[in-house]
Design a protein around this motif. Structure first.
Motif, mmCIF file in Angstrom:
data_model
loop_
_atom_site.group_PDB
_atom_site.id
_atom_site.type_symbol
_atom_site.label_atom_id
_atom_site.label_comp_id
_atom_site.label_asym_id
_atom_site.label_seq_id
_atom_site.Cartn_x
_atom_site.Cartn_y
_atom_site.Cartn_z
ATOM 1 N N MET A 33 -74.452 25.139 -121.891
ATOM 2 C CA MET A 33 -75.389 26.180 -121.678
ATOM 3 C C MET A 33 -76.446 25.664 -120.675
ATOM 4 N N ASN A 54 -73.008 18.519 -126.629
ATOM 5 C CA ASN A 54 -74.105 17.902 -126.861
ATOM 6 C C ASN A 54 -74.247 16.437 -126.134
ATOM 7 N N THR A 57 -76.581 15.813 -120.504
ATOM 8 C CA THR A 57 -77.607 16.851 -120.062
ATOM 9 C C THR A 57 -77.932 16.469 -118.575
ATOM 10 N N SER A 70 -82.127 20.991 -125.221
ATOM 11 C CA SER A 70 -81.319 20.949 -126.643
ATOM 12 C C SER A 70 -80.744 22.163 -127.154
ATOM 13 N N ARG A 71 -79.884 21.897 -127.944
ATOM 14 C CA ARG A 71 -79.247 22.981 -128.693
ATOM 15 C C ARG A 71 -78.924 22.767 -130.079
ATOM 16 N N ASN A 73 -76.463 24.120 -132.660
ATOM 17 C CA ASN A 73 -75.187 25.047 -132.554
ATOM 18 C C ASN A 73 -75.281 25.474 -133.934
ATOM 19 N N VAL A 78 -80.225 27.398 -127.599
ATOM 20 C CA VAL A 78 -80.638 26.409 -126.790
ATOM 21 C C VAL A 78 -82.032 26.604 -126.400
ATOM 22 N N CYS A 95 -81.662 31.866 -119.067
ATOM 23 C CA CYS A 95 -80.573 31.177 -119.770
ATOM 24 C C CYS A 95 -79.019 31.668 -119.347
#
Length: 120
Positions: A33, A54, A57, A70-71, A73, A78, A95
């Motif tokens: 993402m 994850n 980044t 951050s995400r 799931n 996100v 996004c």
């Protein structure tokens, strides 16, 4: 995948906002993402990205140390935490989801954008 961004608003310089992007329609945890932004009169630019697993980044230089991606799931969401906002951060933030699962760098789906305005 359908993406719905939220969390934008008007904030003073030095302030904080957290953007959220809720995804639906695909297995969210398979997709990297990203966040992009477009300021008035400028082209859309990359802000930050996070890989599907994850692990990695990425940030554009101008936001390093101030923004955190951050995400979650489990929530198919996100986030982009934005600290110490500056007037030059003013833009519509979008996004994006990767074009293919387990991939990074090619973006295939876009949300509708949320406006962030930072006053001086």
């Amino acid at each position: 995948v359908q993406l719905q961004a939220s969390g934008g608003g008007l904030v003073q310089a030095g302030g904080y906002l957290r953007l959220s992007c809720a995804a639906s329609g695909r297995t969210f945890s398979w997709y990297s993402m990203g966040w992009f932004r477009q300021a008035p009169g400028k082209e859309r630019e990359f802000v930050s990205g996070i890989t599907w697993n994850n692990v990695n980044t990425y940030y554009t230089n101008s936001v390093k140390g101030r923004f955190t991606i951050s995400r979650d799931n489990a929530k198919n969401t996100v986030y982009l935490q934005m600290h110490n906002l500056k007037p030059e951060d003013t833009a519509v933030y979008y996004c994006a989801a990767a074009a293919a699962p387990f991939d990074y760098g090619r973006w295939g789906s876009w949300g509708q954008g949320t406006l962030v305005t930072v006053s001086s």
